[in-house]
Structure formats: C-alpha cells, structure tokens
Design a protein around this motif. Structure first.
Motif, PDB file in Angstrom:
ATOM      1  N   ALA A  57       0.833  -1.206   0.000  1.00 30.99           N
ATOM      2  CA  ALA A  57       0.000   0.000   0.000  1.00 30.99           C
ATOM      3  C   ALA A  57       0.864   1.251   0.000  1.00 30.99           C
ATOM      4  O   ALA A  57       0.585   2.221  -0.722  1.00 30.99           O
ATOM      5  N   LYS A  58       1.923   1.243   0.798  1.00 28.79           N
ATOM      6  CA  LYS A  58       2.791   2.421   0.864  1.00 28.79           C
ATOM      7  C   LYS A  58       3.565   2.612  -0.433  1.00 28.79           C
ATOM      8  O   LYS A  58       3.636   3.739  -0.968  1.00 28.79           O
ATOM      9  N   LEU A  59       4.154   1.550  -0.955  1.00 28.96           N
ATOM     10  CA  LEU A  59       4.934   1.665  -2.182  1.00 28.96           C
ATOM     11  C   LEU A  59       4.083   2.209  -3.328  1.00 28.96           C
ATOM     12  O   LEU A  59       4.535   3.061  -4.103  1.00 28.96           O
ATOM     13  N   LEU A  67      10.140   7.210  -5.069  1.00 33.34           N
ATOM     14  CA  LEU A  67      10.559   5.874  -5.481  1.00 33.34           C
ATOM     15  C   LEU A  67      11.985   5.885  -6.024  1.00 33.34           C
ATOM     16  O   LEU A  67      12.783   4.982  -5.746  1.00 33.34           O
ATOM     17  N   ALA A  68      12.317   6.907  -6.793  1.00 32.45           N
ATOM     18  CA  ALA A  68      13.653   6.996  -7.371  1.00 32.45           C
ATOM     19  C   ALA A  68      14.728   7.142  -6.305  1.00 32.45           C
ATOM     20  O   ALA A  68      15.868   6.670  -6.481  1.00 32.45           O
ATOM     21  N   ALA A  69      14.380   7.765  -5.185  1.00 34.96           N
ATOM     22  CA  ALA A  69      15.338   7.929  -4.090  1.00 34.96           C
ATOM     23  C   ALA A  69      15.670   6.611  -3.420  1.00 34.96           C
ATOM     24  O   ALA A  69      16.720   6.471  -2.772  1.00 34.96           O
ATOM     25  N   GLY A  70      14.787   5.625  -3.572  1.00 32.71           N
ATOM     26  CA  GLY A  70      14.946   4.364  -2.868  1.00 32.71           C
ATOM     27  C   GLY A  70      14.228   4.401  -1.538  1.00 32.71           C
ATOM     28  O   GLY A  70      14.057   5.469  -0.932  1.00 32.71           O
ATOM     29  N   VAL A  71      13.765   3.245  -1.092  1.00 34.91           N
ATOM     30  CA  VAL A  71      13.006   3.167   0.154  1.00 34.91           C
ATOM     31  C   VAL A  71      13.832   2.481   1.230  1.00 34.91           C
ATOM     32  O   VAL A  71      14.741   1.699   0.939  1.00 34.91           O
ATOM     33  N   VAL A  72      13.486   2.774   2.476  1.00 33.64           N
ATOM     34  CA  VAL A  72      14.201   2.197   3.607  1.00 33.64           C
ATOM     35  C   VAL A  72      13.204   1.821   4.686  1.00 33.64           C
ATOM     36  O   VAL A  72      12.177   2.496   4.862  1.00 33.64           O
ATOM     37  N   ALA A  73      13.496   0.743   5.397  1.00 39.23           N
ATOM     38  CA  ALA A  73      12.617   0.291   6.476  1.00 39.23           C
ATOM     39  C   ALA A  73      13.452  -0.295   7.594  1.00 39.23           C
ATOM     40  O   ALA A  73      14.564  -0.794   7.383  1.00 39.23           O
ATOM     41  N   VAL A  74      12.882  -0.259   8.798  1.00 39.38           N
ATOM     42  CA  VAL A  74      13.458  -0.938   9.950  1.00 39.38           C
ATOM     43  C   VAL A  74      12.544  -2.092  10.300  1.00 39.38           C
ATOM     44  O   VAL A  74      11.316  -1.992  10.192  1.00 39.38           O
ATOM     45  N   SER A  75      13.144  -3.218  10.730  1.00 46.30           N
ATOM     46  CA  SER A  75      12.319  -4.405  10.931  1.00 46.30           C
ATOM     47  C   SER A  75      12.993  -5.406  11.855  1.00 46.30           C
ATOM     48  O   SER A  75      14.213  -5.553  11.845  1.00 46.30           O
ATOM     49  N   GLY A  77      12.034  -8.436  11.342  1.00 52.32           N
ATOM     50  CA  GLY A  77      11.935  -9.605  10.485  1.00 52.32           C
ATOM     51  C   GLY A  77      10.940  -9.439   9.360  1.00 52.32           C
ATOM     52  O   GLY A  77      11.308  -9.249   8.203  1.00 52.32           O
ATOM     53  N   ASN A  78       9.664  -9.490   9.666  1.00 56.78           N
ATOM     54  CA  ASN A  78       8.650  -9.628   8.628  1.00 56.78           C
ATOM     55  C   ASN A  78       8.442  -8.375   7.776  1.00 56.78           C
ATOM     56  O   ASN A  78       8.185  -8.469   6.580  1.00 56.78           O
ATOM     57  N   HIS A  79       8.496  -7.193   8.378  1.00 55.84           N
ATOM     58  CA  HIS A  79       8.341  -5.964   7.589  1.00 55.84           C
ATOM     59  C   HIS A  79       9.497  -5.830   6.604  1.00 55.84           C
ATOM     60  O   HIS A  79       9.304  -5.416   5.448  1.00 55.84           O
ATOM     61  N   GLY A  80      10.688  -6.195   7.047  1.00 53.49           N
ATOM     62  CA  GLY A  80      11.845  -6.133   6.162  1.00 53.49           C
ATOM     63  C   GLY A  80      11.716  -7.076   4.985  1.00 53.49           C
ATOM     64  O   GLY A  80      12.038  -6.718   3.843  1.00 53.49           O
ATOM     65  N   ILE A  81      11.270  -8.303   5.250  1.00 51.56           N
ATOM     66  CA  ILE A  81      11.054  -9.259   4.169  1.00 51.56           C
ATOM     67  C   ILE A  81      10.027  -8.703   3.189  1.00 51.56           C
ATOM     68  O   ILE A  81      10.214  -8.737   1.970  1.00 51.56           O
ATOM     69  N   ALA A  82       8.924  -8.198   3.730  1.00 57.71           N
ATOM     70  CA  ALA A  82       7.848  -7.699   2.882  1.00 57.71           C
ATOM     71  C   ALA A  82       8.319  -6.548   2.009  1.00 57.71           C
ATOM     72  O   ALA A  82       8.052  -6.517   0.799  1.00 57.71           O
ATOM     73  N   LEU A  83       9.013  -5.587   2.602  1.00 60.74           N
ATOM     74  CA  LEU A  83       9.452  -4.449   1.808  1.00 60.74           C
ATOM     75  C   LEU A  83      10.453  -4.887   0.744  1.00 60.74           C
ATOM     76  O   LEU A  83      10.378  -4.448  -0.404  1.00 60.74           O
ATOM     77  N   ALA A  84      11.390  -5.764   1.118  1.00 64.33           N
ATOM     78  CA  ALA A  84      12.397  -6.216   0.163  1.00 64.33           C
ATOM     79  C   ALA A  84      11.752  -6.910  -1.033  1.00 64.33           C
ATOM     80  O   ALA A  84      12.078  -6.626  -2.191  1.00 64.33           O
ATOM     81  N   VAL A  85      10.828  -7.815  -0.767  1.00 64.57           N
ATOM     82  CA  VAL A  85      10.206  -8.592  -1.836  1.00 64.57           C
ATOM     83  C   VAL A  85       9.282  -7.727  -2.691  1.00 64.57           C
ATOM     84  O   VAL A  85       9.317  -7.784  -3.926  1.00 64.57           O
ATOM     85  N   MET A  86       8.441  -6.921  -2.039  1.00 63.36           N
ATOM     86  CA  MET A  86       7.477  -6.125  -2.799  1.00 63.36           C
ATOM     87  C   MET A  86       8.172  -4.991  -3.558  1.00 63.36           C
ATOM     88  O   MET A  86       7.754  -4.629  -4.662  1.00 63.36           O
ATOM     89  N   ALA A  87       9.233  -4.425  -2.986  1.00 58.18           N
ATOM     90  CA  ALA A  87       9.991  -3.400  -3.706  1.00 58.18           C
ATOM     91  C   ALA A  87      10.655  -4.002  -4.938  1.00 58.18           C
ATOM     92  O   ALA A  87      10.667  -3.391  -6.013  1.00 58.18           O
ATOM     93  N   ALA A  88      11.201  -5.204  -4.798  1.00 57.36           N
ATOM     94  CA  ALA A  88      11.821  -5.866  -5.950  1.00 57.36           C
ATOM     95  C   ALA A  88      10.788  -6.118  -7.042  1.00 57.36           C
ATOM     96  O   ALA A  88      11.066  -5.944  -8.243  1.00 57.36           O
ATOM     97  N   LEU A  90       8.293  -4.342  -7.731  1.00 58.54           N
ATOM     98  CA  LEU A  90       7.942  -3.072  -8.357  1.00 58.54           C
ATOM     99  C   LEU A  90       9.170  -2.337  -8.901  1.00 58.54           C
ATOM    100  O   LEU A  90       9.062  -1.183  -9.306  1.00 58.54           O
ATOM    101  N   ASP A  91      10.343  -3.023  -8.861  1.00 58.32           N
ATOM    102  CA  ASP A  91      11.596  -2.471  -9.387  1.00 58.32           C
ATOM    103  C   ASP A  91      12.004  -1.191  -8.664  1.00 58.32           C
ATOM    104  O   ASP A  91      12.373  -0.192  -9.282  1.00 58.32           O
ATOM    105  N   VAL A  92      11.925  -1.255  -7.332  1.00 60.21           N
ATOM    106  CA  VAL A  92      12.325  -0.135  -6.483  1.00 60.21           C
ATOM    107  C   VAL A  92      13.502  -0.579  -5.609  1.00 60.21           C
ATOM    108  O   VAL A  92      13.468  -1.672  -5.032  1.00 60.21           O
TER     109      VAL A  92
END
Length: 319
Positions: A57-59, A67-75, A77-88, A90-92
C-alpha cells in the motif's frame, strides 16, 4: 485516525499484488479451547505475513521522486522481508535495517530479494539508523507509524469481517500496533459489537506500557519474539488502540512457543511465536467473557524455521 474508507481504498490499491488469505473455521482449535474458533490465515500471505499488505500500500502511494530515491525500512523480520520482496517486484531499490537478533531466515530472505541489508546491535539502534538514512534522502516505509501502512494492514480486518461467520471476540498480536490499529478500525466499522483484544509477549510490551503511561514511552525489548519487539509504539497506533481495543493481554515467551506447538498440532498451521501467543491469550479472553464466545484469531505470520521452534521448545522444556 484512519477510517473505513481509507482501508477500502487500500484494498482496491493492493488488489492483485497480495493474497486474499483464507478465513477458515478450525475444528481442532475449537475442540482445544471449547468454543468456536475461526482463523484468518495471514501466514499464507506473500512473504509469509500480513506485512506485505502495508508495504505494498505504501509503495503504490509514493510519487516518482520518492521511489527513485529508494526506500528504507526498519524491521525485526517480517516488515523487512515484505518491503524487500514487494519493492523488488515493483523495481524499487530498498534498504532494510535489522537488529542482529533478527531471525537468520529473515536476514537471508531480505538479502535474497536484492535489498541492501544493514545490521545493528539492537532494535533501538536500528530505529536510530533508519531515521538517519531517511534524513539522508531515502524514503521511509515505517512498519507502523504511517496511516497508509495501517490502512494496508487493516485490509486483514476488512476481509475477516466479510468472510467470517458470527464472531464475538477477535485477537490480534501487537508489535508497534499497525496491524491491530487497522484491523480494529475495519472490524468495529463492519461489526460494531465485536470486541478486539491485543496480545503482547513479556519483554515486548510497548503498547501495554503506553496504555499505562497515557501515551507512547520507550521500552527495552527482551522477548525472544523479535517480530513484536518495537522499542515504542507511535502516537498514531496508541490513539487507535486506546479508542478501539478492549484490552491488551500479555503472555510469556514460553506460552507463546507452546502456542506454536498447539497451533501445529490442533490447528494444522505452522506459525511463529508472534502468532503462537494468541492461544494462551485466548484462554484469558474466555476467562473474562465466558463460554459463549466465538473467537477469531488473526494468525499473523509463519516465518519461523523448524530449528528455531525446536530450540525454543528445548529452552523452555516443552515437548
């Protein structure tokens, strides 16, 4: 505070990117607890937990420059996995900051998804580093202090309300509070009489501490359940919980691990302790409301390895 319209909009935005997970009655858990139990199986979500919803939803809400700046998250475990996979997907470009106590499998999944991984000594220092990276120009995707993320997590409650039969009480685990905030908004809007209960583990009691203090306060996490170990909740999640949640219950790490074993044996699902804690808390709820309850459990994630569950079971003397 967010409203049901925010969650409905999030559901439309993330449709096609995430799984509408099953809502199923559980004969085994119903027999174990002595009341009707319905489960919302978020452990079958993409990336193994509900976190894919809020991250997506956030991405999808971000502009081209963000998006071009790149995204960052703290986690933990699970939030980090989610952001990494969903960003990939969406090519972010994504950076994930995690404490060294994070599960090894979570670290491996973040790296396998192509994210840049930064490890710190503990969760407070992880939050401090992610804030610095945000200040340096990366776009923050916060795990819970964001109304867009909360609305994304709230789609769990929207689906639960639509798909479950009669429920009197729903139990939801709490880390930073994003999931329960969104779920509580959705459930209380769609089913006004329902009671929503939060669950924390001892040593990961950021929301309980906030409710006692009248607002967010820092805590020092010590629970084995790193996915619930926020160093503080946010004002945003505190406001939702204090207004909409019946009570926040606390269970021990030992009981959370025992809950994982019971969920595997009786519920036929493999969960992490952040979901295992729901079973001992359900017994507390039944002590308060009586045998006429019809329980709903948001089984939030299943990203624990067989080795981790075995090690914890041996540590606590469980079979």
């Amino acid at each position: 505070m967010i409203g049901i319209s925010d969650i409905e909009a999030a559901a439309e935005r993330i449709a096609g990117h995430v799984v509408r997970t099953p809502t199923v009655e559980s004969p085994g858990l119903s027999e174990l607890l002595g009341v009707a139990v319905t489960t919302k199986l978020e452990l079958l979500q993409r990336t193994g937990s509900f976190k894919a919803r809020g991250a997506t939803a956030k991405l999808l809400s971000l502009g081209a420059e963000e998006l071009a700046a790149g995204v960052v998250a703290v986690s933990g475990g699970n939030h980090g996995i989610a952001l990494a996979v969903m960003a990939a997907a969406l090519d972010v470009k994504a950076t994930v900051v995690m404490p060294r106590s994070a599960p090894a499998r979570s670290v491996a999944l973040v790296e396998a998804a192509g994210a840049s991984l930064r490890l710190t000594d503990d969760m407070p220092s992880a939050f401090a580093l992610v804030n610095r990276l945000r200040d340096e120009g990366l776009t923050l995707v916060h795990p819970f202090d964001d109304p867009v993320v909360i609305a994304g997590q709230g789609t769990v409650g929207l689906e639960f309300a639509d798909d479950a039969g009669e429920l009197t009480d729903v139990l939801v685990s709490i880390g930073g509070g994003g999931l329960i905030a969104g779920v509580a908004v959705a459930l209380r809007a769609r089913r006004p009489g329902i009671r929503v209960w939060g669950v924390e583990t001892e040593g990961a009691e950021a929301m309980s501490a906030a409710l006692t203090a009248g607002g967010p306060v820092p805590v020092v996490p010590s629970s084995i359940v790193t996915t619930l170990s926020a160093p503080a909740v946010s004002q945003l999640t505190y406001d939702h919980v204090s207004a909409l949640v019946t009570e926040v219950l606390t269970v021990s790490d030992q009981d959370a691990v025992r809950g994982c074993l019971d969920l595997a044996e009786h519920g036929k699902v493999w969960t992490e302790p952040a979901a295992g804690c729901l079973l001992p808390a359900a017994r507390q709820v039944l002590d308060r409301v009586g045998d006429g309850a019809r329980l709903g459990l948001v089984v939030c994630g299943g990203n624990a390895t067989a080795g981790e569950i075995t090690d914890w079971s041996e540590r606590f003397g469980l079979r």
